[in-house]
Design a protein around this motif. Sequence first.
Motif, PDB file in Angstrom:
ATOM      1  N   ASP A   1       0.836  -1.197   0.000  1.00  0.00           N
ATOM      2  CA  ASP A   1       0.000   0.000   0.000  1.00  0.00           C
ATOM      3  C   ASP A   1       0.878   1.257   0.000  1.00  0.00           C
ATOM      4  O   ASP A   1       1.423   1.657   1.025  1.00  0.00           O
ATOM      5  N   CYS A   2       1.008   1.887  -1.167  1.00  0.00           N
ATOM      6  CA  CYS A   2       1.797   3.123  -1.261  1.00  0.00           C
ATOM      7  C   CYS A   2       1.194   4.247  -0.430  1.00  0.00           C
ATOM      8  O   CYS A   2       1.923   5.075   0.136  1.00  0.00           O
ATOM      9  N   TYR A   3      -0.131   4.292  -0.350  1.00  0.00           N
ATOM     10  CA  TYR A   3      -0.781   5.386   0.358  1.00  0.00           C
ATOM     11  C   TYR A   3      -0.418   5.373   1.838  1.00  0.00           C
ATOM     12  O   TYR A   3      -0.253   6.428   2.450  1.00  0.00           O
ATOM     13  N   TYR A   4      -0.276   4.200   2.424  1.00  0.00           N
ATOM     14  CA  TYR A   4       0.068   4.106   3.841  1.00  0.00           C
ATOM     15  C   TYR A   4       1.372   4.839   4.134  1.00  0.00           C
ATOM     16  O   TYR A   4       1.500   5.516   5.154  1.00  0.00           O
ATOM     17  N   TRP A   5       2.335   4.703   3.224  1.00  0.00           N
ATOM     18  CA  TRP A   5       3.650   5.324   3.427  1.00  0.00           C
ATOM     19  C   TRP A   5       3.758   6.701   2.775  1.00  0.00           C
ATOM     20  O   TRP A   5       4.817   7.335   2.857  1.00  0.00           O
ATOM     21  N   ARG A   6       2.708   7.152   2.096  1.00  0.00           N
ATOM     22  CA  ARG A   6       2.714   8.453   1.399  1.00  0.00           C
ATOM     23  C   ARG A   6       3.867   8.526   0.391  1.00  0.00           C
ATOM     24  O   ARG A   6       4.621   9.511   0.320  1.00  0.00           O
ATOM     25  N   ILE A   7       3.988   7.503  -0.411  1.00  0.00           N
ATOM     26  CA  ILE A   7       5.095   7.401  -1.366  1.00  0.00           C
ATOM     27  C   ILE A   7       4.763   8.181  -2.637  1.00  0.00           C
ATOM     28  O   ILE A   7       3.658   8.082  -3.173  1.00  0.00           O
ATOM     29  N   ASN A   8       5.738   8.926  -3.140  1.00  0.00           N
ATOM     30  CA  ASN A   8       5.518   9.666  -4.388  1.00  0.00           C
ATOM     31  C   ASN A   8       6.685   9.586  -5.362  1.00  0.00           C
ATOM     32  O   ASN A   8       6.716  10.309  -6.352  1.00  0.00           O
ATOM     33  N   ASP A   9       7.677   8.726  -5.088  1.00  0.00           N
ATOM     34  CA  ASP A   9       8.730   8.503  -6.081  1.00  0.00           C
ATOM     35  C   ASP A   9       9.275   7.079  -5.938  1.00  0.00           C
ATOM     36  O   ASP A   9       9.042   6.414  -4.929  1.00  0.00           O
TER      37      ASP A   9
ATOM     38  N   ASP B   1      11.118   1.804  -3.429  1.00  0.00           N
ATOM     39  CA  ASP B   1      12.113   0.766  -3.199  1.00  0.00           C
ATOM     40  C   ASP B   1      12.437   0.629  -1.709  1.00  0.00           C
ATOM     41  O   ASP B   1      12.530  -0.488  -1.166  1.00  0.00           O
ATOM     42  N   GLU B   2      12.550   1.748  -1.031  1.00  0.00           N
ATOM     43  CA  GLU B   2      12.888   1.754   0.391  1.00  0.00           C
ATOM     44  C   GLU B   2      11.797   1.116   1.240  1.00  0.00           C
ATOM     45  O   GLU B   2      12.068   0.261   2.096  1.00  0.00           O
ATOM     46  N   PHE B   3      10.546   1.513   1.009  1.00  0.00           N
ATOM     47  CA  PHE B   3       9.473   1.058   1.898  1.00  0.00           C
ATOM     48  C   PHE B   3       8.998  -0.358   1.561  1.00  0.00           C
ATOM     49  O   PHE B   3       8.520  -1.071   2.447  1.00  0.00           O
ATOM     50  N   ILE B   4       9.131  -0.780   0.329  1.00  0.00           N
ATOM     51  CA  ILE B   4       8.860  -2.188   0.031  1.00  0.00           C
ATOM     52  C   ILE B   4       9.881  -3.058   0.759  1.00  0.00           C
ATOM     53  O   ILE B   4       9.541  -4.122   1.296  1.00  0.00           O
ATOM     54  N   THR B   5      11.123  -2.614   0.805  1.00  0.00           N
ATOM     55  CA  THR B   5      12.147  -3.359   1.544  1.00  0.00           C
ATOM     56  C   THR B   5      11.770  -3.477   3.024  1.00  0.00           C
ATOM     57  O   THR B   5      11.881  -4.557   3.629  1.00  0.00           O
ATOM     58  N   ILE B   6      11.300  -2.379   3.619  1.00  0.00           N
ATOM     59  CA  ILE B   6      10.887  -2.400   5.026  1.00  0.00           C
ATOM     60  C   ILE B   6       9.741  -3.385   5.239  1.00  0.00           C
ATOM     61  O   ILE B   6       9.776  -4.222   6.157  1.00  0.00           O
ATOM     62  N   ASP B   7       8.715  -3.307   4.398  1.00  0.00           N
ATOM     63  CA  ASP B   7       7.561  -4.199   4.556  1.00  0.00           C
ATOM     64  C   ASP B   7       7.940  -5.652   4.285  1.00  0.00           C
ATOM     65  O   ASP B   7       7.453  -6.563   4.963  1.00  0.00           O
TER      66      ASP B   7
ATOM     67  N   THR C   1      -4.285   0.690  -7.148  1.00  0.00           N
ATOM     68  CA  THR C   1      -3.380   1.295  -8.119  1.00  0.00           C
ATOM     69  C   THR C   1      -3.779   2.737  -8.422  1.00  0.00           C
ATOM     70  O   THR C   1      -4.954   3.107  -8.397  1.00  0.00           O
ATOM     71  N   THR C   2      -2.758   3.546  -8.708  1.00  0.00           N
ATOM     72  CA  THR C   2      -2.917   4.965  -9.021  1.00  0.00           C
ATOM     73  C   THR C   2      -2.096   5.259 -10.269  1.00  0.00           C
ATOM     74  O   THR C   2      -1.304   4.411 -10.722  1.00  0.00           O
TER      75      THR C   2
END
Length: 254
Positions: free
Chosen positions: A109-117, A122-128, A148-149
């Motif tokens: 979920d990109c929205y949970y981490w407020r990802i925009n690039d 790459d960083e937050f998928i690694t964390i999850d 998806t967005t």
Amino acid sequence: MTNREKYHFDDFTLDNYKRLIELAKEKGYQFILHKDEFVPERKDIIWRHDVEFEPDIALKMAQIENDLGVQATYFFQLHSECYNLFDDHYRGIFHQIKDLGHHVGLHFDCYYWRINDEKQLDEFITIDRQYFEKNLGVEIDTFSFHNTTPFTQSCLEYRYGNLINVYSSYFKEHYNYCGDSLGYWRFDRLEEVLNDDTVQHLQVLTHDANWADEVLSPRKRYIRAMYNRADRLIEEQIESVHVLGMFCPDDDID
């Protein structure tokens, strides 16, 4: 034409789910995983589940697939508003699905981490991924995007966070796609795609609460899943407090 006919409500029963898998087998599809090598001359299908609402229904689907001798991939969320993957019940569901021989992955979920690039992605998928693997005792190699967005649709690299991206350009170029998002066939009806002999490589996406034991509208299927969950939780919680002796004997009060 009624909505039942227009949106093929009758397609979304678990009995018909079984029939669709049987049809795929009859049509010569080989069930493979995202990590498997693409073989142009092979007729193959990647069958994928984004577990978003009620893992209990996902388990029913996994049992149907196991009975028919096929393997699918189940993508679970870490930050779902609908279920907690780490409570005893859903952790058990997760391992039951895996023990049936199915593949598991991360529904990210990109929205949970407020990802925009893509660097953040790459960083937050690694964390999850690391949290998922550590807490559930598994290794995963694949992820799918939740909701998806335009941004996630533009993320076309084969891997992020060392996980295969099922929305990468690789899969879009090599596989036809059919999905049940929002409780109906968004683009093409799955039965018609399976019967189309020109389709040789196919990725199918299903969602748990889009399927039910009886014919219902998408909204009523979702409501039924939520009520069934509530009934289970009430029964479990009442039983647990009874075991702890926290209730006095019932008194009838008029």
